[in-house]
Design an enzyme around this catalytic site. Sequence first.
Site, PDB file in Angstrom:
ATOM      1  N   ASP A  66       0.819  -1.206   0.000  1.00 24.97           N
ATOM      2  CA  ASP A  66       0.000   0.000   0.000  1.00 24.97           C
ATOM      3  C   ASP A  66       0.857   1.261   0.000  1.00 24.97           C
ATOM      4  OD1 ASP A  66      -2.267  -1.497  -0.058  1.00 24.97           O
ATOM      5  OD2 ASP A  66      -2.824  -1.178   2.037  1.00 24.97           O
ATOM      6  N   ASN A 137      -4.792   8.674   1.888  1.00 22.76           N
ATOM      7  CA  ASN A 137      -5.173   8.069   3.169  1.00 22.76           C
ATOM      8  C   ASN A 137      -5.478   9.106   4.245  1.00 22.76           C
ATOM      9  OD1 ASN A 137      -5.303   5.346   2.689  1.00 22.76           O
ATOM     10  ND2 ASN A 137      -3.370   4.833   3.693  1.00 22.76           N
ATOM     11  N   ASP A 138      -4.458   9.889   4.592  1.00 23.23           N
ATOM     12  CA  ASP A 138      -4.647  10.767   5.742  1.00 23.23           C
ATOM     13  C   ASP A 138      -3.659  11.919   5.784  1.00 23.23           C
ATOM     14  OD1 ASP A 138      -2.257   9.460   6.742  1.00 23.23           O
ATOM     15  OD2 ASP A 138      -3.526   7.863   7.506  1.00 23.23           O
ATOM     16  N   ARG A 148       6.069  18.491  25.700  1.00 23.84           N
ATOM     17  CA  ARG A 148       4.842  18.575  26.492  1.00 23.84           C
ATOM     18  C   ARG A 148       3.643  18.191  25.622  1.00 23.84           C
ATOM     19  NH1 ARG A 148       8.237  22.556  27.842  1.00 23.84           N
ATOM     20  NH2 ARG A 148       7.406  24.060  26.340  1.00 23.84           N
ATOM     21  N   ARG A 165      -6.109  18.020  23.605  1.00 21.67           N
ATOM     22  CA  ARG A 165      -4.771  17.810  24.158  1.00 21.67           C
ATOM     23  C   ARG A 165      -4.396  16.359  23.853  1.00 21.67           C
ATOM     24  NH1 ARG A 165      -2.251  21.611  26.532  1.00 21.67           N
ATOM     25  NH2 ARG A 165      -3.363  23.482  27.229  1.00 21.67           N
ATOM     26  N   ASP A 167      -1.312  13.670  21.412  1.00 22.94           N
ATOM     27  CA  ASP A 167      -0.033  13.556  20.709  1.00 22.94           C
ATOM     28  C   ASP A 167      -0.154  13.970  19.247  1.00 22.94           C
ATOM     29  OD1 ASP A 167       1.211  12.706  22.977  1.00 22.94           O
ATOM     30  OD2 ASP A 167       1.414  10.610  22.369  1.00 22.94           O
ATOM     31  N   MET A 182      -7.391   3.784  12.117  1.00 21.11           N
ATOM     32  CA  MET A 182      -7.896   2.566  12.755  1.00 21.11           C
ATOM     33  C   MET A 182      -7.001   2.160  13.920  1.00 21.11           C
ATOM     34  SD  MET A 182      -8.603  -1.217  11.090  1.00 21.11           S
ATOM     35  CE  MET A 182      -6.850  -1.616  10.962  1.00 21.11           C
ATOM     36  N   SER A 183      -5.685   2.275  13.733  1.00 27.43           N
ATOM     37  CA  SER A 183      -4.751   1.918  14.801  1.00 27.43           C
ATOM     38  C   SER A 183      -4.916   2.816  16.017  1.00 27.43           C
ATOM     39  CB  SER A 183      -3.311   2.009  14.283  1.00 27.43           C
ATOM     40  OG  SER A 183      -3.092   1.111  13.219  1.00 27.43           O
TER      41      SER A 183
END
Length: 281
Positions: A66, A137-138, A148, A165, A167, A182-183
Amino acid sequence: MSLGIVVNVSRQSAIDLARRLARWLDERKVDYVFESLSAEKTGSHRSAPIEELNTQCDAFISLGGDGTLLFTSQHSVTKPVIGVNVGRLGFLAEFSPEEMLPAVERFLNGDYSIHTRSQLEAGLLTNGSPEHFRALNDVVIEKGTYPRIPAFIIKLDGELLSSYRADGIIIATSTGSTAYSMSAGGPIIAPKSSVVVITPICPHMLTVRPIVISDEKSIEVSVDAPDGAFPLNCDGHLRKMLAPQEVVTIKKSSQSINLVANSSRDYCEVLRTKLLWGREA
């Protein structure tokens, strides 16, 4: 008819398959050209930079997984793409190596159908000049090495949705819903659905959930932090490091991707097979 061939050169099996394909095309006197690095690794003299293939070719063949198909899609624009899966998962690459030659022959004879997949476009201003990046895809904006937890501010058509807030934030197409989103806990969305999903990455918020919205919405994302630089990734490729408060606008692209369909498999079968649904652990 001229075919552009892109190969995952890190896989010897893909290189061997490309050589086999080239011999088959030579026997039938079909015109083709390899992407430059693919040509070098396969020993072919038919070579062109990936940026030029779209103007030289009528269709593309992607030999890899992919990731190779996503790379090909960045340059194929509206040309048909035959995806051959020499990778592991293969949600997008529809054909196995054994199915490759029959699939190409049917395509050359005009016996094929197309799955049209929408893309995202991420746009921003850099020193007053617009920049645009496409993703099948994204689009992912993440904190990177920032020490932080920053706040990701999201607006829909100019109206505040929320401050996350986390990652990072994933904005995925229905096609990309089975990838990074999905992950990160996002839903699986049927590929022809006219929606996108916004999925936070490891949110430091107990009640936050992914949200599915119309793909007609304009999504604005910025990072609220006093300093730092934040990666903007499109289909896994770093496109830019964002400054705090810099706004990225993500919307449905006017350019879609046309994948040659494998008539012998359906989407439900793909989900069962790739995600091992219905099997005992």
